[in-house]
Design a protein around this motif. Structure first.
Motif, PDB file in Angstrom:
ATOM      1  N   CYS A   1      25.077  36.583  41.108  1.00 25.98           N
ATOM      2  CA  CYS A   1      25.715  37.888  40.909  1.00 25.98           C
ATOM      3  C   CYS A   1      25.273  38.907  41.957  1.00 25.98           C
ATOM      4  CB  CYS A   1      25.393  38.411  39.510  1.00 25.98           C
ATOM      5  SG  CYS A   1      26.225  37.521  38.175  1.00 25.98           S
TER       6      CYS A   1
ATOM      7  N   LYS B   1      42.694  47.100  49.874  1.00 26.64           N
ATOM      8  CA  LYS B   1      43.144  46.039  48.971  1.00 26.64           C
ATOM      9  C   LYS B   1      42.155  44.886  48.931  1.00 26.64           C
ATOM     10  CE  LYS B   1      48.030  47.152  49.708  1.00 26.64           C
ATOM     11  NZ  LYS B   1      49.342  46.656  50.206  1.00 26.64           N
TER      12      LYS B   1
ATOM     13  N   ALA C   1      39.114  46.036  46.962  1.00 26.37           N
ATOM     14  CA  ALA C   1      39.392  46.060  45.528  1.00 26.37           C
ATOM     15  C   ALA C   1      39.444  44.645  44.956  1.00 26.37           C
ATOM     16  CB  ALA C   1      40.697  46.798  45.260  1.00 26.37           C
ATOM     17  N   GLY C   2      40.069  43.712  45.714  1.00 26.78           N
ATOM     18  CA  GLY C   2      40.109  42.325  45.248  1.00 26.78           C
ATOM     19  C   GLY C   2      38.727  41.709  45.175  1.00 26.78           C
TER      20      GLY C   2
ATOM     21  N   ILE D   1      35.865  43.304  44.688  1.00 29.36           N
ATOM     22  CA  ILE D   1      35.154  43.889  43.543  1.00 29.36           C
ATOM     23  C   ILE D   1      35.646  43.273  42.236  1.00 29.36           C
ATOM     24  CG2 ILE D   1      34.788  46.023  42.246  1.00 29.36           C
ATOM     25  CD1 ILE D   1      34.846  47.520  44.902  1.00 29.36           C
ATOM     26  N   GLY D   2      36.977  43.087  42.111  1.00 29.48           N
ATOM     27  CA  GLY D   2      37.512  42.463  40.907  1.00 29.48           C
ATOM     28  C   GLY D   2      37.015  41.041  40.717  1.00 29.48           C
ATOM     29  N   LEU D   3      37.003  40.256  41.813  1.00 26.65           N
ATOM     30  CA  LEU D   3      36.493  38.886  41.721  1.00 26.65           C
ATOM     31  C   LEU D   3      35.006  38.857  41.379  1.00 26.65           C
ATOM     32  CD1 LEU D   3      38.345  37.232  44.750  1.00 26.65           C
ATOM     33  CD2 LEU D   3      38.794  36.858  42.319  1.00 26.65           C
ATOM     34  N   GLN D   4      34.248  39.817  41.951  1.00 26.90           N
ATOM     35  CA  GLN D   4      32.821  39.875  41.659  1.00 26.90           C
ATOM     36  C   GLN D   4      32.580  40.180  40.178  1.00 26.90           C
ATOM     37  OE1 GLN D   4      30.252  39.125  43.356  1.00 26.90           O
ATOM     38  NE2 GLN D   4      28.603  39.985  42.110  1.00 26.90           N
ATOM     39  N   ILE D   5      33.325  41.124  39.630  1.00 31.67           N
ATOM     40  CA  ILE D   5      33.172  41.456  38.209  1.00 31.67           C
ATOM     41  C   ILE D   5      33.575  40.281  37.329  1.00 31.67           C
ATOM     42  CG2 ILE D   5      34.019  42.961  36.369  1.00 31.67           C
ATOM     43  CD1 ILE D   5      34.252  45.179  38.447  1.00 31.67           C
ATOM     44  N   THR D   6      34.680  39.603  37.698  1.00 36.23           N
ATOM     45  CA  THR D   6      35.120  38.431  36.925  1.00 36.23           C
ATOM     46  C   THR D   6      34.080  37.328  36.961  1.00 36.23           C
ATOM     47  OG1 THR D   6      37.424  38.978  37.443  1.00 36.23           O
ATOM     48  CG2 THR D   6      36.963  36.753  36.654  1.00 36.23           C
TER      49      THR D   6
END
Length: 289
Positions: A237, A266, A269-270, A272-277
């Motif tokens: 993580c 973009k 943002a992608g 960050i989204g993948l990291q959170i997922t």
């Protein structure tokens, strides 16, 4: 300077201060009523929703300074909004709220774990007093006065409710729901059985203490066996975040397109989204081990 945003922030700060003052006055009035040994049923306006009851327990465990910690994101968000505009102000406020929520959850979980570890010793002390002639309620009152934090204040709150006219097992049930400690329900059930059926309730309390000791030993062993898995999850993580900070620190020009170019926005943002997922998936995996 963005004057409307500043005025809105000041108004929200004043409203938060008024609410905090009213909460302190309500707590003081309740404490005075408990000291007098009076019990009045709460008014319909004083009935709190379940989510607020669950939140009030950890806040009470962490101390009075956390009751006003929610004003910090608002203040920093207003300052960032005045200097940089509405979007930086909103981002700062949301980020501070998330940071405070994570920090509060970690501290509250640590305090609940400490209280759970204190509970078997408390029950064993109750059994020793009950075996020499004390009732369970008397043993509970005596040991609760000597129990240190974080378990002690929870038990003394239950005693205050008993002095105000409530049943002790009901107060422990409420404490279990408020603080998120399911083990308090076992103690409440033991006291309920002792009050209704008599017999030798200290044996039941002793078995509950032995059960909690066994659960704690099993939990400790499980944590030791899964330490490598949890360490791997933390590294996976934190590694992308560390690489991103290193990249921005060592070569800012190379990473500048991620901040200046719409396509970079973009991509960022992608990422960050993948990291959170990925972090959520790893968290679920470690919880299932």
């Amino acid at each position: 300077m963005n004057l409307p945003l500043l005025l809105l922030g000041l108004a929200l700060l004043v409203a938060g201060g008024v609410l905090a003052l009213r909460a302190r006055q309500r707590d003081a009035a309740l404490a005075r009523a408990l000291d007098r040994g009076l019990h009045t049923p709460p008014s319909p306006a004083a009935v709190l929703p379940q989510w607020l009851i669950r939140l009030s327990g950890p806040l009470a465990e962490l101390g009075p300074r956390w009751r006003h910690a929610g004003l910090l994101p608002l203040l920093l968000g207003v300052l960032a909004g005045v200097r940089g505009g509405p979007l930086p102000g909103l981002a700062t406020a949301v980020g501070m709220v998330a940071l405070l929520a994570c920090w509060h959850a970690l501290l509250a979980a640590r305090l609940r774990a400490q209280a759970t570890r204190q509970l078997p010793g408390f029950l064993e002390s109750m059994v020793r007093l009950a075996s020499v002639g004390h009732s369970l309620a008397s043993a509970f009152s005596t040991i609760a006065q000597e129990t240190p934090a974080p378990l002690g204040p929870m038990l003394r709150t239950a005693l205050s409710g008993q002095m105000a006219g409530m049943e002790l097992d009901q107060m422990l049930e409420r404490g279990a729901e408020r603080h998120g400690i399911a083990e308090l329900r076992l103690l409440a059930a033991a006291l309920r059985v002792a009050a209704r059926f008599g017999g030798h309730p200290e044996k039941l309390v002793g078995r509950v203490a032995a059960l909690l000791r066994t659960r704690e030993a099993t939990r400790t062993e499980l944590l030791a066996l899964t330490a490598e898995v949890r360490l791997s999850a933390w590294l996976l993580c934190l590694l992308p975040v560390g690489i991103a900070f290193l990249l921005f620190g060592l070569n800012p020009d190379y990473a500048r397109p991620l901040l200046d170019d719409p396509t970079g926005h973009k991509l960022l943002a992608g990422a960050i989204g993948l990291q959170i997922t990925g972090a959520l998936l790893l968290w679920r995996m470690t919880k299932s081990v």
